[in-house]
Design an enzyme around this catalytic site. Structure first.
Site, mmCIF file in Angstrom:
data_model
loop_
_atom_site.group_PDB
_atom_site.id
_atom_site.type_symbol
_atom_site.label_atom_id
_atom_site.label_comp_id
_atom_site.label_asym_id
_atom_site.label_seq_id
_atom_site.Cartn_x
_atom_site.Cartn_y
_atom_site.Cartn_z
ATOM 1 N N GLU A 255 -19.477 -13.194 61.874
ATOM 2 C CA GLU A 255 -19.125 -11.981 61.136
ATOM 3 C C GLU A 255 -18.789 -10.831 62.077
ATOM 4 O O GLU A 255 -17.831 -10.089 61.851
ATOM 5 C CB GLU A 255 -20.271 -11.581 60.206
ATOM 6 C CG GLU A 255 -20.460 -12.500 59.012
ATOM 7 C CD GLU A 255 -19.280 -12.475 58.056
ATOM 8 O OE1 GLU A 255 -18.631 -11.417 57.930
ATOM 9 O OE2 GLU A 255 -19.002 -13.520 57.444
ATOM 10 N N ASP B 17 -14.430 -6.671 49.914
ATOM 11 C CA ASP B 17 -13.600 -6.290 51.054
ATOM 12 C C ASP B 17 -12.174 -6.072 50.541
ATOM 13 O O ASP B 17 -11.922 -6.084 49.333
ATOM 14 C CB ASP B 17 -13.661 -7.346 52.157
ATOM 15 C CG ASP B 17 -13.051 -8.689 51.762
ATOM 16 O OD1 ASP B 17 -12.590 -8.831 50.598
ATOM 17 O OD2 ASP B 17 -13.024 -9.596 52.613
ATOM 18 N N TYR C 181 -21.837 -4.452 54.820
ATOM 19 C CA TYR C 181 -20.972 -5.616 54.606
ATOM 20 C C TYR C 181 -21.485 -6.834 55.376
ATOM 21 O O TYR C 181 -21.609 -7.935 54.824
ATOM 22 C CB TYR C 181 -19.533 -5.300 55.024
ATOM 23 C CG TYR C 181 -18.616 -6.498 54.858
ATOM 24 C CD1 TYR C 181 -18.005 -6.744 53.630
ATOM 25 C CD2 TYR C 181 -18.395 -7.393 55.895
ATOM 26 C CE1 TYR C 181 -17.190 -7.853 53.452
ATOM 27 C CE2 TYR C 181 -17.593 -8.500 55.728
ATOM 28 C CZ TYR C 181 -16.988 -8.725 54.508
ATOM 29 O OH TYR C 181 -16.194 -9.830 54.337
#
Length: 315
Positions: free
Chosen positions: A49, A152, A134
């Protein structure tokens, strides 16, 4: 826009279970293969990520595999020299190198504050250095199946086109939460991001990608495929990010360098009094020092020379 106005501006299909099943089946039948989709290891997912934040997924694969070969666990990363981690980031052009520093610190926190076990909820994961909402939600979703609906730019585009959700953050959050089946954050968040990445791109390919939502999609019905504006990534070539990376790479080769020698090594048009000269270089180094990536010392010059600033990587 009030909450009541937001909720009244769109509605998901009445047969929502069918919508959910169609997307999950489409994803499970065929999707892009990335190695981090084959693991539920929280550390491996966190690395993917963080790397993916500014880098195309295809380029992340090699870097991700090499990073984990070198530092396969949080314990290994904790013991690594931070300059080596930052250097890896720079060598693989993975975006802002302070993310490497944050990842290194997060590994230390997992080892020392959580006894080597990752926290499992989005709120708890945000306690780790550099892990925002996020990323925390992504790790909670993909490692522990314990996340919220991801929102997103891809997901916003999908929801806007498919269900006419207005371009409003509260509306997107509400619609994404309502659309996700309970207890399915791992597969759902992967699936809806995949839909936005391969079928509902800026230029949609509804039929060729076999979009599973065509029968419910407002845009497919009306032919209006407009979508919220998506910010473009500034060009890397010539950017401040590029020269931050060059500073790190150059300082890896030397124990230290005075600015008079560092400047010409990071750009051929360096001139102390020019547009990209001493003041410009000091600004970049100041930012890197604030990020605790470099150290700066001021020393007396040799003979009649004025004082000189010397830069080195912080270790």
């Amino acid at each position: 826009m009030s909450e009541s106005e937001t909720e009244s501006d769109y509605s998901l299909p009445d047969d929502l279970p069918a919508v959910q099943d169609a997307l999950i089946s489409w994803y499970e039948d065929d999707h892009r293969s990335f190695p981090w989709r084959e693991t539920d290891d929280a550390y491996e997912i966190l690395v993917s990520e963080v790397m993916s934040q500014q880098t195309q997924l295809g380029r992340v694969v090699e870097a991700w595999e090499e990073f984990l070969d070198r530092w396969p666990t949080t314990a290994d990363l904790k013991e690594a020299d931070r300059a080596d981690v930052v250097g890896f980031w720079t060598d693989h052009s993975l975006g802002y190198n302070n993310r490497a520093k944050y990842l290194h610190e997060a590994a230390r926190e997992v080892e020392e504050e959580y006894s080597g076990e990752f926290p499992e909820t989005p709120d708890e994961l945000q306690n780790l250095m550099g892990v925002g909402p996020y990323t925390a939600n992504a790790v909670a979703s993909f490692a522990f199946n314990n996340g919220d609906a991801v929102v997103d730019t891809n997901v916003k585009r999908v929801l806007h086109r498919a269900f006419d959700v207005p371009d409003d953050d509260a509306a997107f959050e509400s619609a994404a939460t309502e659309a996700m089946p309970d207890g399915e954050s791992r597969v759902w968040n992967n699936a809806i991001m995949e839909l936005g990445g391969v079928a509902c791109e800026k230029t949609p390919s509804c039929d060729t990608a076999g979009c599973p939502w065509r029968e419910w999609c407002h845009a497919y019905e009306t032919g209006d495929f407009t979508a919220p504006d998506v910010p473009t990534q500034p060009s890397f070539e010539g950017s401040r990010r590029q020269f931050r990376g060059r500073v790190i790479s150059t300082l890896k080769e030397y124990d230290e360098l005075p600015l008079s020698k560092l400047g010409p090594r990071i750009r051929v048009d360096y001139a102390p009094d020019g547009e990209h000269g001493r003041e410009w270089l000091e600004g970049i180094l100041s930012d890197l020092a604030d990020d605790e990536l470099v150290e700066l010392d001021t020393r007396d010059g040799d003979g009649d020379e004025d004082e000189e600033t010397v830069a080195r990587l912080r270790r």
